[in-house]
Motif scaffolding. Structure first.
Motif, PDB file in Angstrom:
ATOM      1  N   TRP A  34       3.740 -42.141  38.858  1.00  0.00           N
ATOM      2  CA  TRP A  34       3.221 -42.219  37.497  1.00  0.00           C
ATOM      3  C   TRP A  34       2.537 -40.889  37.222  1.00  0.00           C
ATOM      4  O   TRP A  34       1.941 -40.294  38.132  1.00  0.00           O
ATOM      5  N   LYS A  87       4.524 -52.735  28.350  1.00  0.00           N
ATOM      6  CA  LYS A  87       3.506 -52.244  29.273  1.00  0.00           C
ATOM      7  C   LYS A  87       3.068 -53.418  30.127  1.00  0.00           C
ATOM      8  O   LYS A  87       2.334 -54.286  29.673  1.00  0.00           O
ATOM      9  N   THR A 108       3.083 -40.090  29.565  1.00  0.00           N
ATOM     10  CA  THR A 108       3.890 -39.235  30.432  1.00  0.00           C
ATOM     11  C   THR A 108       4.236 -37.946  29.688  1.00  0.00           C
ATOM     12  O   THR A 108       4.157 -36.849  30.244  1.00  0.00           O
ATOM     13  N   GLU A 109       4.607 -38.084  28.432  1.00  0.00           N
ATOM     14  CA  GLU A 109       5.059 -36.943  27.635  1.00  0.00           C
ATOM     15  C   GLU A 109       3.941 -35.955  27.323  1.00  0.00           C
ATOM     16  O   GLU A 109       4.210 -34.765  27.122  1.00  0.00           O
ATOM     17  N   TRP A 125      -6.759 -42.066  26.735  1.00  0.00           N
ATOM     18  CA  TRP A 125      -5.405 -42.329  26.235  1.00  0.00           C
ATOM     19  C   TRP A 125      -4.524 -41.103  26.432  1.00  0.00           C
ATOM     20  O   TRP A 125      -4.934 -39.979  26.102  1.00  0.00           O
ATOM     21  N   TRP A 126      -3.334 -41.312  26.954  1.00  0.00           N
ATOM     22  CA  TRP A 126      -2.314 -40.272  26.992  1.00  0.00           C
ATOM     23  C   TRP A 126      -0.995 -40.878  27.426  1.00  0.00           C
ATOM     24  O   TRP A 126      -0.889 -42.099  27.552  1.00  0.00           O
ATOM     25  N   ARG A 175       2.249 -50.775  20.251  1.00  0.00           N
ATOM     26  CA  ARG A 175       3.389 -49.886  20.281  1.00  0.00           C
ATOM     27  C   ARG A 175       4.175 -50.018  18.976  1.00  0.00           C
ATOM     28  O   ARG A 175       4.229 -51.101  18.389  1.00  0.00           O
ATOM     29  N   ASP A 206       2.873 -44.921  19.420  1.00  0.00           N
ATOM     30  CA  ASP A 206       1.782 -45.901  19.384  1.00  0.00           C
ATOM     31  C   ASP A 206       1.266 -46.024  17.952  1.00  0.00           C
ATOM     32  O   ASP A 206       1.285 -45.052  17.196  1.00  0.00           O
ATOM     33  N   GLU A 228      -3.313 -48.680  29.368  1.00  0.00           N
ATOM     34  CA  GLU A 228      -3.086 -49.804  28.469  1.00  0.00           C
ATOM     35  C   GLU A 228      -4.422 -50.094  27.809  1.00  0.00           C
ATOM     36  O   GLU A 228      -5.444 -49.528  28.228  1.00  0.00           O
ATOM     37  N   THR A 266      -0.185 -40.106  35.939  1.00  0.00           N
ATOM     38  CA  THR A 266      -1.616 -40.069  36.265  1.00  0.00           C
ATOM     39  C   THR A 266      -1.838 -39.589  37.698  1.00  0.00           C
ATOM     40  O   THR A 266      -2.758 -38.819  37.967  1.00  0.00           O
TER      41      THR A 266
END
Ligand code: WT7
Length: 577
Positions: free
Chosen positions: A256, A458, A357-358, A354-355, A452, A437, A332, A258
């Motif tokens: 992931w 999620k 992968t992109e 909040w963030w 979403r 989102d 989430e 993170t």
């Protein structure tokens, strides 16, 4: 909206936070200022891995422990910055011997063992592109990712290797599979030179990639550049508030983003000592780890927090967690009950971040120096503009629902979607990056998450595309069609629910409850075995027909409305249902 505030003054008083004044930084900070927080080579060249680890070996941090590692059985190891630097040099040299060059993809299919961390660094140090794969992945998930990326080398373990062997014929680009726990690799590691000329990279050169899911199609390869380290460093500094005397635990897996941005790159770039636990979730064990390692800063996810809440507060009290000073959460929606529970049992609020992968690094967050509006994700990081926009990309008013959007570019914005340039372009509209989102922003500039905009699921913080699960289900001989949704769940945020249309011969048989239950179990196992351990439907319902548009697209939103007993909304484009 009823607002509940957690005052920054309630926070445990330590030396002033790294970010002392959010408003001031938000109005004046530019990314140029971040340049001095990382190290550069001549000619504006950089290497993210060098910044994470090697540069510290030139300072007093050389012999500082960077990684405290422990597995489920209680085996533990520790590595200094220098040791990580040397071990990653060795892996880099092994890869070079195998002909790995700049831009080649080297994938890691490993549990959270130390080899994962120093191999990741080694790949970046020779300018190759590192890809990470969850060890829960099964054949289909692996094939999709390794095929699309054209990975040249895969690094894995004896235990996981058979899954790769099974799909090897589909992977013509895969030239070498290295097995970290076999004799060949351990010997090579022993013998390999630990000196290396680290590749001086252009900031926009690719460094790592991860596959993530959307509503339709196969998972997409999100590619990040070496420049991302700037934002990963700054956010680890401002948001996680990392200091030299901290012991930091990020519970994420590097499969992931993170686990890459805040367990390897941004956190180590700040020189912090990190712990990695290579075991399954277990509340008592987690508290023991927090206690044993005197963890001060803890970055985790809402599902984990809710699972810690479940056994009750007595368990927490058995452990000494007084050294915790700062808590953060991601992945989430962080529900207010979880924050309030944290305040009660740890005396600290989880700070939501909040963030995606992109986005490559934290984009919206709560900061130690800022009051928390409980339930809000906080405010955009200094240097980044966020807004709520309508479906045409125009900014909407305060408290109006719309799409959460970010103004390009920021340093850790993905650079491409691997082999899918058109897909990459589709993220941008009217000068904004559209996150997918929905949310709103209030009069004080705090962002609130609503949901979403698409059908992406999620579950326990993991992003799962309904299409992947549907595709896996229809491979089963009893299944004709499947529609998959995320069903709200108090513990996991959402669970995967599948609506399945059965083969005619099976339809009458499932009138028997016993047969139906056995078939559901079989289908769930089937997805687990072919796709991934975490991406299987926990609920299955047999259905006669799926709602579809006239053009044949499954209308998941109708399945979801039906599941939740809500009105189905506009059905004018719908085929007869
Ligand atoms: C999606 C991104 C988050 C980094 C790990 C990779 C959801 C993320 C929050 C939050 C509500 C959140 C969004 C986002 N999400 N953080 N604080 N509150 N929702 O994340 O797997 O790429 O998923 O996770 O829907 O788009 P990812």
């Amino acid at each position: 909206m009823k607002e509940e505030i957690y005052s920054k003054n309630t926070a445990k008083s330590v030396a002033p936070a790294n970010l002392e004044n959010y408003e001031k930084a938000a109005s004046s900070f530019t990314w140029k200022q971040a340049r001095s927080y990382v190290d550069w080579f001549n000619g504006g060249k950089i290497n993210a891995a060098y910044n994470a680890v090697d540069r510290h070996t030139q300072t007093w941090r050389k012999n500082k422990v960077a990684l405290y590692w422990e597995d489920e059985a209680g085996n533990d190891k520790k590595f200094t910055f220098e040791e990580l630097s040397l071990l990653s040099n060795k892996v880099a040299n092994i890869l070079k011997d195998f002909g790995v060059e700049r831009g080649d993809r080297v994938f890691l299919f490993l549990p959270r063992i130390p080899e994962l961390y120093f191999s990741f660094l080694g790949i970046l140090k020779i300018g190759a592109i590192a890809g990470t794969l969850f060890s829960a992945f099964q054949e289909q998930a692996l094939a999709d990712r390794l095929e699309n990326s054209g990975a040249k080398v895969l690094i894995t373990t004896k235990e996981l290797k058979p899954r790769v062997d099974a799909i090897r014929k589909k992977l013509p680009d895969l030239v070498h599979v290295l097995v970290v726990d076999d004799e060949y690799f351990t010997k090579s590691l022993e013998r390999a030179s630990d000196t290396l000329r680290i590749a001086h990279m252009d900031p926009d050169d690719y460094a790592f990639m991860l596959y993530t899911s959307g509503t339709t199609g196969k998972p997409k390869g999100v590619v990040h550049s070496h420049r991302a380290i700037l934002q990963e460093h700054m956010t680890a500094y401002w948001v996680l508030d990392l200091r030299d005397d901290d012991t930091y635990w990020c519970t994420a897996d590097p499969g992931w983003v993170t686990g890459i941005a805040y367990e390897i790159l941004g956190s180590w770039s700040n020189g912090v000592a990190a712990i990695v636990y290579a075991g399954r979730f277990n509340p008592d064990r987690w508290y023991k780890l927090l206690d044993k390692y005197n963890v001060t800063v803890w970055y985790t996810a809402p599902t984990a927090i809710r699972m810690l809440m479940a056994p009750g507060n007595e368990l927490v009290k058995k452990h000494n967690l007084s050294h915790l000073r700062h808590l953060c959460s991601v992945g989430e929606p962080l529900n207010p009950e979880a924050i309030k529970w944290g305040i009660k049992v740890f005396g600290l609020a989880f700070h939501d971040t909040w963030w995606q992968t992109e986005t490559g690094a934290i984009c919206i967050a709560n900061y130690p120096c800022m009051d928390i509006k409980i339930g809000s994700m906080g405010k955009p990081i200094p240097g980044l503009t966020a807004a709520i926009v309508d479906d045409e990309g125009h900014v909407v008013g305060t408290n109006q629902e719309g799409n959460i959007a970010l103004k390009p570019k920021w340093p850790s914005l993905m650079r491409t979607i691997w082999r899918r340039p058109i897909k990459y372009k589709s993220y941008f509209m009217n000068g904004w990056y559209i996150t997918g989102d929905r949310g709103m922003v209030d009069k004080d500039g705090y962002f609130w998450f609503i949901g979403r905009a698409d059908d992406v699921i999620k579950t326990s913080g993991e992003r799962v595309g309904p299409f992947e699960v549907e595709s896996a289900l229809v491979e089963h001989p009893s299944v004709v069609e499947a529609g998959v949704i995320g069903k709200p769940d108090p513990m996991r945020g959402e669970i995967i629910k599948a609506f399945v249309v059965l083969e005619a011969s099976q339809k009458s048989k499932v009138k028997s409850q016993k047969f139906a239950d056995a078939l559901k179990e079989e289908l769930a196992m089937y997805v687990k075995k072919h796709l991934a351990g975490h991406a299987y439907p926990r609920e299955i319902e047999f259905i006669d027909k799926l709602p579809k548009t006239r053009s044949g697209k499954i209308m998941r939103r109708i399945l979801k409305a039906k599941e939740m007993g809500l009105p189905v909304g506009d059905t004018s484009t719908l085929e007869e249902f």
